[in-house]
Design a protein around this motif. Structure first.
Motif, mmCIF file in Angstrom:
data_model
loop_
_atom_site.group_PDB
_atom_site.id
_atom_site.type_symbol
_atom_site.label_atom_id
_atom_site.label_comp_id
_atom_site.label_asym_id
_atom_site.label_seq_id
_atom_site.Cartn_x
_atom_site.Cartn_y
_atom_site.Cartn_z
ATOM 1 N N SER A 69 -21.249 50.483 -25.470
ATOM 2 C CA SER A 69 -21.897 51.079 -24.179
ATOM 3 C C SER A 69 -21.856 50.217 -23.156
ATOM 4 O O SER A 69 -22.133 48.829 -23.362
ATOM 5 N N LEU A 70 -21.936 50.598 -21.785
ATOM 6 C CA LEU A 70 -21.733 49.889 -20.695
ATOM 7 C C LEU A 70 -22.637 50.438 -19.427
ATOM 8 O O LEU A 70 -22.748 51.617 -19.488
ATOM 9 N N LYS A 71 -22.987 49.631 -18.588
ATOM 10 C CA LYS A 71 -23.472 49.979 -17.323
ATOM 11 C C LYS A 71 -22.357 49.583 -16.464
ATOM 12 O O LYS A 71 -22.125 48.507 -16.326
ATOM 13 N N VAL A 72 -22.049 50.591 -15.661
ATOM 14 C CA VAL A 72 -21.003 50.493 -14.568
ATOM 15 C C VAL A 72 -21.406 50.720 -13.019
ATOM 16 O O VAL A 72 -22.011 51.948 -12.952
ATOM 17 N N CYS A 73 -21.379 49.842 -12.259
ATOM 18 C CA CYS A 73 -21.559 50.125 -10.765
ATOM 19 C C CYS A 73 -20.341 50.177 -10.133
ATOM 20 O O CYS A 73 -19.775 49.247 -10.190
ATOM 21 N N CYS A 74 -20.201 51.160 -9.392
ATOM 22 C CA CYS A 74 -18.755 51.430 -8.585
ATOM 23 C C CYS A 74 -18.989 52.066 -7.642
ATOM 24 O O CYS A 74 -20.041 52.590 -6.911
ATOM 25 N N SER A 75 -17.734 52.015 -6.898
ATOM 26 C CA SER A 75 -17.965 52.857 -5.618
ATOM 27 C C SER A 75 -17.677 54.315 -5.676
ATOM 28 O O SER A 75 -17.061 54.891 -6.792
ATOM 29 N N ARG A 107 -5.664 56.034 -7.475
ATOM 30 C CA ARG A 107 -6.333 55.847 -6.112
ATOM 31 C C ARG A 107 -7.189 54.520 -6.246
ATOM 32 O O ARG A 107 -7.299 54.034 -7.350
ATOM 33 N N LYS A 108 -7.330 53.658 -5.108
ATOM 34 C CA LYS A 108 -8.124 52.562 -5.435
ATOM 35 C C LYS A 108 -9.564 52.854 -5.330
ATOM 36 O O LYS A 108 -10.351 53.479 -4.524
ATOM 37 N N VAL A 109 -10.405 52.155 -6.389
ATOM 38 C CA VAL A 109 -11.750 52.268 -6.391
ATOM 39 C C VAL A 109 -12.367 50.813 -6.452
ATOM 40 O O VAL A 109 -11.343 49.984 -6.831
ATOM 41 N N THR A 110 -13.596 50.347 -6.451
ATOM 42 C CA THR A 110 -14.099 49.044 -6.756
ATOM 43 C C THR A 110 -15.321 49.311 -7.908
ATOM 44 O O THR A 110 -16.004 50.066 -7.915
ATOM 45 N N ILE A 111 -15.003 48.566 -8.727
ATOM 46 C CA ILE A 111 -16.117 48.311 -9.871
ATOM 47 C C ILE A 111 -16.757 46.994 -9.422
ATOM 48 O O ILE A 111 -16.403 46.026 -9.585
ATOM 49 N N TYR A 112 -17.916 47.124 -8.970
ATOM 50 C CA TYR A 112 -18.869 45.964 -8.959
ATOM 51 C C TYR A 112 -19.332 45.186 -9.837
ATOM 52 O O TYR A 112 -19.336 44.086 -9.705
ATOM 53 N N SER A 113 -19.500 45.942 -11.076
ATOM 54 C CA SER A 113 -19.939 45.105 -12.271
ATOM 55 C C SER A 113 -19.836 46.144 -13.620
ATOM 56 O O SER A 113 -19.972 47.305 -13.500
ATOM 57 N N ILE A 114 -19.557 45.417 -14.487
ATOM 58 C CA ILE A 114 -19.775 46.192 -15.678
ATOM 59 C C ILE A 114 -20.458 45.221 -16.961
ATOM 60 O O ILE A 114 -19.887 43.899 -17.000
ATOM 61 N N PHE A 155 -12.687 42.821 -26.372
ATOM 62 C CA PHE A 155 -13.350 43.797 -25.613
ATOM 63 C C PHE A 155 -13.798 43.152 -23.867
ATOM 64 O O PHE A 155 -13.274 43.657 -23.195
ATOM 65 N N LEU A 156 -14.320 42.129 -24.369
ATOM 66 C CA LEU A 156 -15.038 41.422 -23.061
ATOM 67 C C LEU A 156 -13.745 40.650 -22.269
ATOM 68 O O LEU A 156 -13.959 40.962 -20.763
ATOM 69 N N ASN A 157 -12.864 40.505 -22.723
ATOM 70 C CA ASN A 157 -11.344 39.927 -22.080
ATOM 71 C C ASN A 157 -11.022 41.082 -21.282
ATOM 72 O O ASN A 157 -10.614 40.795 -20.150
ATOM 73 N N VAL A 158 -10.781 42.147 -22.010
ATOM 74 C CA VAL A 158 -10.128 43.393 -21.392
ATOM 75 C C VAL A 158 -11.040 43.613 -19.933
ATOM 76 O O VAL A 158 -10.392 44.105 -19.114
ATOM 77 N N LEU A 159 -12.353 43.848 -20.444
ATOM 78 C CA LEU A 159 -13.113 44.300 -19.413
ATOM 79 C C LEU A 159 -13.056 43.551 -18.111
ATOM 80 O O LEU A 159 -13.252 43.954 -16.930
ATOM 81 N N SER A 160 -12.889 42.293 -18.034
ATOM 82 C CA SER A 160 -12.692 41.183 -16.866
ATOM 83 C C SER A 160 -11.626 41.776 -15.866
ATOM 84 O O SER A 160 -11.646 41.607 -14.750
ATOM 85 N N PHE A 161 -10.480 42.446 -16.545
ATOM 86 C CA PHE A 161 -9.526 42.903 -15.730
ATOM 87 C C PHE A 161 -9.870 44.312 -14.938
ATOM 88 O O PHE A 161 -8.976 44.764 -14.000
ATOM 89 N N PHE A 162 -11.138 44.832 -15.326
ATOM 90 C CA PHE A 162 -11.460 46.169 -14.611
ATOM 91 C C PHE A 162 -12.380 45.875 -13.587
ATOM 92 O O PHE A 162 -13.057 46.630 -13.156
ATOM 93 N N LYS A 163 -12.873 44.683 -13.192
ATOM 94 C CA LYS A 163 -13.748 44.563 -12.280
ATOM 95 C C LYS A 163 -13.022 44.241 -10.949
ATOM 96 O O LYS A 163 -11.984 43.483 -10.670
ATOM 97 N N GLY A 164 -13.656 44.489 -9.789
ATOM 98 C CA GLY A 164 -13.478 44.448 -8.648
ATOM 99 C C GLY A 164 -12.405 45.734 -8.132
ATOM 100 O O GLY A 164 -12.737 46.729 -8.658
ATOM 101 N N GLU A 165 -11.714 45.513 -7.199
ATOM 102 C CA GLU A 165 -10.746 46.811 -6.847
ATOM 103 C C GLU A 165 -9.611 47.074 -7.404
ATOM 104 O O GLU A 165 -8.826 46.068 -8.198
ATOM 105 N N ILE A 166 -9.503 48.163 -8.187
ATOM 106 C CA ILE A 166 -8.303 48.672 -9.054
ATOM 107 C C ILE A 166 -7.779 49.902 -8.881
ATOM 108 O O ILE A 166 -8.573 50.639 -7.942
ATOM 109 N N GLU A 167 -6.843 50.122 -9.510
ATOM 110 C CA GLU A 167 -6.182 51.478 -9.241
ATOM 111 C C GLU A 167 -6.570 52.420 -10.372
ATOM 112 O O GLU A 167 -6.313 51.680 -11.491
ATOM 113 N N GLN A 168 -6.829 53.629 -10.418
ATOM 114 C CA GLN A 168 -7.214 54.519 -11.508
ATOM 115 C C GLN A 168 -6.599 55.959 -11.182
ATOM 116 O O GLN A 168 -6.642 56.194 -9.739
ATOM 117 N N VAL A 169 -6.248 56.614 -12.170
ATOM 118 C CA VAL A 169 -5.364 58.078 -12.170
ATOM 119 C C VAL A 169 -6.729 58.974 -12.540
ATOM 120 O O VAL A 169 -7.115 58.852 -13.595
#
Length: 284
Positions: A160-166, A142-149, A99-113
């Motif tokens: 449960s997660l705390k997510v800060c994002c654009s 679209r490109k969005v930015t995930i600052y932290s998970i 789970f933690l390993n997967v989350l690392s790929f969703f930090k920073g600028e990502i594309e999501q539908v």
């Protein structure tokens, strides 16, 4: 009465329901809008603009946001949350390490539908209008930015997660994509918006507390909510500003909430090369 109402929205109502309910508290006709919707399932910070503040709500739309979200593996939903058509799916267990390993790929600028059940416009209509009719909805990534998970809890299948994002990030899509990346799917079970820019949900008021006698007491001045520093201008420059004139000011370049000597909000202006230019002023 001009300013912003910081509402702690309950679950089970739409953002428009909140707007309608607040509008009924005023004995006179007044403009009220919101500065970014929350899903019916979601709770938390919903900022309403009241009166002349509706002209300035756009400055809050693009602010970064933070959420606390609950998710559950092993389920799929057409809305990506438990308000939709939820189905069990076969899915192998997910370890916390994976789970933690997967989350690392969703930090920073990502594309999501974005979800099909969203307010994005397609051919003049909202996407959810097509989705509710069972029609296929194709939305572009679209490109969005995930600052932290930050992981708040994990006990498969729940987390449960705390997510800060654009601005523009769909948390429902994020949880769905995390579920797919973990080898199955996941749905949102709870969602709470805890901040918009510099404003925290701790500053918000429950709609149950508001009534016709006290609603005015909870209206926050525009310049306290907008994400800009204050710039005080003296007479006659305050009149110049309201009339759209440009004039020099001894401050750094940037955007400011402009107030007069008494602290009255005049509008938003931008300073370039030491010259203040009105962007949007309070109508007289």
């Amino acid at each position: 009465m001009d300013g912003f109402l910081l509402i702690d929205k309950p679950s089970g109502v739409t953002s428009f329901d909140v707007v309608r309910g607040v509008r009924r508290l005023f004995p006179f006709k007044i403009k009220i809008g919101h500065t970014g919707t929350l899903d019916p399932l979601a709770t938390g910070l919903l900022i309403l603009s009241v009166g002349k503040a509706t002209r300035f709500g756009e400055y809050l739309l693009k602010q970064d946001k933070c959420y606390v979200v609950g998710g559950r593996f092993g389920f799929s939903s057409d809305t990506y949350d438990t308000d939709g058509n939820v189905k069990n799916i076969d899915m192998a267990g997910v370890s916390e390490y994976r789970f933690l390993n997967v989350l690392s790929f969703f930090k920073g600028e990502i594309e999501q539908v974005p979800p099909s059940f969203s307010a994005i416009r397609i051919k003049g209509k909202r996407a959810y209008e097509f989705a509710r009719k069972g029609e296929e909805v194709k939305l572009k990534p679209r490109k969005v930015t995930i600052y932290s998970i930050d992981v708040l809890s994990f006990s498969y299948p729940d987390f449960s997660l705390k997510v800060c994002c654009s601005s523009g990030t769909y948390i429902r899509s994020l949880i769905h994509d995390i579920g797919v990346a973990c080898g199955g799917d996941a749905v949102v079970t709870s969602l709470r918006r805890v901040s918009i820019g510099k404003i925290s949900v701790e500053e918000a008021v429950s709609i149950d507390i508001l009534n016709a006698d006290n609603v005015g007491n909870y209206i926050v001045p525009v310049d306290r909510v907008l994400p800009f520093d204050r710039l005080t201008v003296t007479s006659p420059y305050s009149c110049w500003f309201l009339n759209g004139r440009h004039f020099p000011v001894p401050v750094s370049d940037g955007r400011y909430c402009v107030v007069d000597e008494s602290g009255k909000f005049l509008g938003v202006g931008s300073v370039h090369s030491g010259v203040l230019k009105p962007d949007k002023v309070v109508s007289q």
